[in-house]
Write a protein that holds these residues in place. Structure first.
Motif, PDB file in Angstrom:
ATOM      1  N   VAL A  72       0.832  -1.211   0.000  1.00  0.00           N
ATOM      2  CA  VAL A  72       0.000   0.000   0.000  1.00  0.00           C
ATOM      3  C   VAL A  72       0.867   1.262   0.000  1.00  0.00           C
TER       4      VAL A  72
ATOM      5  N   ASP B 140       0.021  -2.428  -4.640  1.00  0.00           N
ATOM      6  CA  ASP B 140      -1.275  -2.878  -5.163  1.00  0.00           C
ATOM      7  C   ASP B 140      -2.354  -1.828  -4.951  1.00  0.00           C
ATOM      8  N   TYR B 141      -2.358  -1.213  -3.748  1.00  0.00           N
ATOM      9  CA  TYR B 141      -3.401  -0.253  -3.391  1.00  0.00           C
ATOM     10  C   TYR B 141      -2.770   1.118  -3.127  1.00  0.00           C
TER      11      TYR B 141
ATOM     12  N   LYS C 254      -3.782   0.569 -10.344  1.00  0.00           N
ATOM     13  CA  LYS C 254      -3.863   0.186  -8.926  1.00  0.00           C
ATOM     14  C   LYS C 254      -5.315   0.133  -8.449  1.00  0.00           C
ATOM     15  N   ARG C 255      -5.533  -0.430  -7.271  1.00  0.00           N
ATOM     16  CA  ARG C 255      -6.795  -0.193  -6.562  1.00  0.00           C
ATOM     17  C   ARG C 255      -6.635   1.184  -5.915  1.00  0.00           C
TER      18      ARG C 255
ATOM     19  N   MET D 294     -10.480  -1.293   1.733  1.00  0.00           N
ATOM     20  CA  MET D 294      -9.221  -2.049   1.731  1.00  0.00           C
ATOM     21  C   MET D 294      -9.482  -3.548   1.638  1.00  0.00           C
TER      22      MET D 294
END
Ligand code: NAD
Ligand code: MG
Length: 395
Positions: free
Chosen positions: A4, A95-96, A118-119, A279
């Protein structure tokens, strides 16, 4: 492990994000943390969360951060400037990306995260207000996921079916009911609004937030920005969104369906709920939020918003209907006016006056086929215009 990046780690949303993340260290890892100037807090967060990278938008602060972490084993690599933030929003091991910078300053790194697929956990509503078409296109093109953190939009997302992007009317939605607390000035004598101090405007009755969004809540410009945000996120228009004042802030928004059903999401007002939801989505995890006790709440009230008291809300609806560059102009003028109010250069009603004048006096353009540079130029010119108006009110 999910990597993250937290953009705006030192702010109210950033701190809540790191709290949720630390509760699930088996699942999430802070890879990168960023801030603007708060060296002390970012250094402390780096020692606690041990990210591989840190960045500060202000280069001098980045230099000081690097220096203050010199004794730390495995200290993070420190980057500087907006390019550094963009880089950390698009790292391959991330990823986030939590987009929690305040204001249009968040646009470039948020867009970088979207372009990198990305998220994107979107708290930074101003980036959608300024560049909704561009950001939504970047998400679609890259296959990024865009999950709303703003409590109302997160609530709406939770009340919609999974295929809502087919079109709200296709999935039987009649309209979105966007709740608003009404802020600290909901019952303030209307003829005394010019005496409101920054401290009074920031004393929100139900939410503890950064200063800019607190002032936006006091003027209800925040709800106006959220109307525009909802139009982009859910592919709808202002005719299908109703603002509902709900002082207890327990219902975070509702969706009304064609069959008469109304779905709502409730919970104590604590941003860790939408953060944990986005999340973990589509799973559910503990957020640390105290469970809602309906007997303690006892009653829920609803009122229509008073546009005479809150002219900023009307201006935002107007900008949303105009479309094109109008929302970007509205946002830029508001950021300048709010900063001037916090510096005690103008009074609270001066915010709506400046925003209204800039909106009326600024040439509006369509944003079709226009890129980021065009929007940043509109933002810059609208700010200059607003600064001149602030100056003329002060003289
Ligand atoms: P905040 O003022 O507490 O924190 C802002 C963060 O952004 C800080 O980390 C700061 O260092 C960073 N920042 C500020 N200017 C910057 C710049 N020029 N470049 C890079 N970084 C910069 O704000 P907040 O209350 O956490 O709000 C953040 C965003 O989330 C806003 O867009 C707000 O509207 C939205 N939001 C906040 C809440 C809330 O409860 N606080 C709720 C919903 C939405
Ligand atoms: Mg909100």
């Amino acid at each position: 492990m999910i990597g993250v990046t937290v953009l705006g780690a030192t702010g109210s949303i950033g701190v809540s994000t790191l709290d949720v993340l630390a509760r699930h260290s088996d699942r999430f890892r802070a890879v990168a943390l960023t801030a603007n100037r708060d060296v002390e807090r970012l250094a402390e967060q780096c020692r606690q969360h041990r990210p591989r990278y840190a960045a500060m938008a202000d280069p001098e602060s980045a230099r000081r951060l690097h220096e203050s972490l010199s004794d730390m084993p495995d200290r993070p690599e420190v980057l500087a400037g907006i390019e550094g933030l963009e880089q950390l929003a698009s790292l391959p091991e991330v990823d986030y990306v939590m987009a929690a910078i305040v204001g249009a300053a968040g646009l470039r790194p948020t867009l970088a995260a979207a372009r990198a697929g990305k998220r994107v956990l979107l708290a930074n509503k101003e980036s959608l207000v300024v560049a909704g078409a561009l950001l939504m296109r970047a998400v679609a093109d890259s296959g990024a996921e865009l999950l709303p953190i703003d409590s109302e939009h997160n609530a709406i997302f939770q009340c919609l079916p999974a295929n809502f992007s087919d079109g709200l009317h296709k999935v039987g939605v009649r309209r979105i009911l966007l709740t608003a607390s009404g802020g600290p000035l909901r019952d303030w004598p209307i003829d005394q609004l010019s005496a409101v101090t920054p401290e009074q405007a920031c004393a929100h009755p139900t939410w503890a937030m950064g200063r800019k969004i607190s002032v936006d809540s006091a003027t209800m410009m925040n709800k106006g920005l959220e109307v525009i945000e909802a139009c982009w996120l859910f592919g709808t228009d202002t005719d299908h969104i109703q603002v509902v004042v709900h002082p207890q802030s327990m219902i975070h928004s509702l969706v009304q369906y064609d069959d008469g059903s109304v779905l709502a999401q409730l919970g104590n007002p604590d941003m860790r709920t939408p953060i944990a939801h986005a999340m973990a989505w589509p799973e559910r995890i503990d957020s640390g939020v105290t469970p809602l006790d309906l007997f303690a709440v006892a009653r829920l009230d609803f009122q229509e918003p008073d546009l005479a008291r809150f002219p900023c809300l009307g201006l935002a609806f107007e900008a949303a209907r105009q479309g094109g560059t109008a929302p970007a102009v509205l946002n830029a003028a508001n950021e300048i006016a709010v900063a001037a109010f916090l510096e005690r250069r103008i009074d609270l009603p001066g915010i709506a006056a400046v925003v209204g004048d800039v909106l009326a006096g600024f040439p509006h353009a369509s944003v079709e086929d226009q890129g980021l540079e065009f929007l940043l130029d509109v933002d810059r010119r609208a700010r200059e215009h607003a600064e001149r108006l602030v100056g003329s009110r002060v003289d």
